[in-house]
Structure formats: C-alpha cells, structure tokens
Design an enzyme around this catalytic site. Sequence first.
Site, PDB file in Angstrom:
ATOM      1  CD  GLU A  17       0.036   1.085  -1.495  1.00 38.65           C
ATOM      2  OE1 GLU A  17      -0.858   1.928  -1.741  1.00 38.65           O
ATOM      3  OE2 GLU A  17      -0.088   0.176  -0.646  1.00 38.65           O
ATOM      4  CB  THR A  49       3.001   0.687   2.765  1.00 34.85           C
ATOM      5  OG1 THR A  49       4.130  -0.183   2.778  1.00 34.85           O
ATOM      6  CG2 THR A  49       2.155   0.422   1.540  1.00 34.85           C
ATOM      7  CB  ALA A  52       1.339  -2.429   5.663  1.00 38.39           C
ATOM      8  CG  HIS A  79       1.244   4.924   2.495  1.00 39.39           C
ATOM      9  ND1 HIS A  79       0.401   3.847   2.326  1.00 39.39           N
ATOM     10  CD2 HIS A  79       1.478   5.396   1.242  1.00 39.39           C
ATOM     11  CE1 HIS A  79       0.142   3.679   1.034  1.00 39.39           C
ATOM     12  NE2 HIS A  79       0.791   4.610   0.358  1.00 39.39           N
ATOM     13  NE  ARG A 109      -8.137   2.792  12.565  1.00 34.71           N
ATOM     14  CZ  ARG A 109      -9.132   1.943  12.610  1.00 34.71           C
ATOM     15  NH1 ARG A 109     -10.244   2.287  13.237  1.00 34.71           N
ATOM     16  NH2 ARG A 109      -9.070   0.765  12.021  1.00 34.71           N
ATOM     17  N   GLY A 110      -4.447   3.516  10.295  1.00 37.21           N
ATOM     18  CA  GLY A 110      -3.696   2.268  10.450  1.00 37.21           C
ATOM     19  C   GLY A 110      -4.597   1.189  11.027  1.00 37.21           C
ATOM     20  CE  LYS A 165     -10.463   9.111   5.322  1.00 41.79           C
ATOM     21  NZ  LYS A 165     -10.029   7.719   5.542  1.00 41.79           N
ATOM     22  CD  GLN A 176      -8.247  -1.966   0.984  1.00 40.90           C
ATOM     23  OE1 GLN A 176      -7.299  -2.162   0.215  1.00 40.90           O
ATOM     24  NE2 GLN A 176      -8.128  -1.902   2.295  1.00 40.90           N
ATOM     25  CD  GLN A 212      -1.252 -10.894  -4.369  1.00 43.89           C
ATOM     26  OE1 GLN A 212      -1.128 -11.786  -5.206  1.00 43.89           O
ATOM     27  NE2 GLN A 212      -1.538  -9.663  -4.707  1.00 43.89           N
TER      28      GLN A 212
END
Length: 287
Positions: A17, A49, A52, A79, A109-110, A165, A176, A212
Amino acid sequence: MRISELFKNGRTVFSLEIFPPKKNKGDINTIYQTLDGLKNIKPDFISVTYGAGGNLADSSTADICRIIKDKYGITPLAHLTCVNNTREDIDSILEMLKNYGIENILALRGDINPNISPKHDFEHASDLVSYIKSHGDFGVSAACYPEGHIQSASLVDDILNLKTKVEAGAEHLVSQLFFDNSYFYEFREKARIAGINVPIEAGIMPVLNKSQIERMVSMCGASLPPKFSKMCSRFADNPEALREAGIAYAVDQIIDLISNNVDGIHLYTMNNPYVAGKIFDAINSMR
Ligand code: FAD
C-alpha cells in the site's frame, strides 16, 4: 487482473500500500521514486489510498493507479471513500477509473472529519460496495478490523456488519494493521463462522518511528503487545535501530501468519521502499 483471482494460485498473496505524495512535499512525480524502489518486489498488486484521515481527495489516487498499471505493469487497487462524496462525485470517479482501465476498487466509508460535514448519499461502505457493483464492471475489495472497528460496540457487531459488506459484493478483504497476531486469528475464525468466505489479507505496518505508531494507534485503536512497546521505548532515540527492529518485528509477524495459512499479506509501506524490500526478501521464499 481481478484481485480475487490472485488468491487462486496457491501462493500467499503479497501486496503493498502506498499513499499519494502530500501536495506541500513535492508534486505527484515523487511517486516515481517510490515505485522505482518497489517494483523489484513484483508485488501481486499495489493499493493507493484516497484522502486518508478524512481529508478531501483529488484525482491523484486514480492518476497513480494508472501509472502503476501502464508504466510498471502491476495491478493497481484504487481506494475510494464515500463519506465526503455525493453520488455524482462517485459517478465521475468511477468513470475516470473505467477510462484508465483500472479494474479494482477498495470501497470504504472513510473517517469522519469533524471539520467537514459528511455527505449522506452513502452511510456505510456496504452502500458504496453495492453501488459500485451495479454501476460498472469492477472487482470490489473492502476493509476489515481484527480488533473491531473503533466505532463498533463489539467485534461480533462489526463482523455482522462486515458480512453485509461481503453480501453487497466485496470479493476480498484487507485488514487494519495489528501487532498481535492472536487478534487476527480470533477475528478470522469468527468471520469464517459467520459465513464470510472471501480471502482476508492481513495488514502489516512496520514501525519506522515512534510518532508514526502513536498517530496510527490513536486513529485505529490497535493494541500494543508488551514486546512491541518495549521495543519502541528501547529504541525511541535511535531511529536506525528502531527501523531495523521494526523490520524484524514485521518479519516475525509475517512468518507466523504464513505458517497459519493466511490468504495474503498487505504491507503498509509508508512509501518506504527500503523497508518493504527488506521485509519481502526475508519472507519471499516462504510464500
Ligand atoms: P464501514 O464498513 O462503513 O464501517 C464503519 C463502521 O460502521 C463500523 O463500526 C461498522 O461496524 C459500522 N457499520 C457498517 N455497516 C453498518 C450498518 N449497515 N449499520 C450499522 N453500522 C454499520 N480511510 C481513508 O480515508 N482513505 C483510505 O484510503 C483508507 N484506506 C483504508 C484501507 C484499509 C485496509 C483500512 C482497514 C482502512 C482504510 N481507511 C481509509 C480507513 C477507513 O476509512 C476507516 O477505518 C473508516 O472509519 C471506516 O471505513 P469502512 O470502510 O471500514 O466503513
């Protein structure tokens, strides 16, 4: 290539990613440096992404996916979030992706940004999944949460929503990040019992620096096992040591996941080809 097809060849899928470069840190062309560094890994696909952190997005996700496909010959996964988009916005993004020949979308969804009023054409990712399935010929992927989504009352509630979903048309799930594999195994077992039978990729994020991890964990609520916290504290003031320890930790997680027959590994590269390359070299022969 449809991403769901990649899981049929018997090897553990390995995907990456990346995120579009921030506008104030140089233009989109800096993405070539990232992709030049990542191309030798020959990942099964690269996901990009979209806005984000609940921020508004532009066309850079689609533009970068086109570069990944046309210049690097790698399958892209775009995404797409719906929380800040109307149906008309989604229509024009789908049109752009179709024109670029991009076949796969990670429908989300975000995050809800307190400074931006959400649009209400799509309340949940499942609404976006079914809309995409009925408005084009795309392979659709979706997100899942080994420790439960941060807004969910329980893991079981979240898995029941995840099932909606998948029934709406999601053919592949990306998890995640997590630092304790036992959460992933418990989640996977519950998902399978609930009848969710699509491939589930495990999201792995190597720690690059302490801030991070603090940022990511505050956003997604991932648990930090004592072994991981000790490592972060011990090397907090030595970025090189922390990076190398983070690589070793991620490799250890991945070996255990492959030993437990994970469908795929999705590496959150943070646009860092050095770290992605070291991890890939360590685990590639085991896939
Ligand atoms: P949903 O599936 O809609 O779930 C959100 C919450 O609503 C969950 O608690 C769920 O249980 C609940 N829910 C779902 N359906 C229902 C229903 N029918 N009724 C009641 N409750 C329901 N964010 C970005 O902004 N850009 C990105 O590019 C991005 N990429 C990501 C990639 C991955 C692999 C992951 C795991 C997350 C990503 N995110 C991204 C973050 C994501 O947008 C957030 O986690 C967001 O808060 C939830 O998105 P979702 O698609 O999982 O939402």
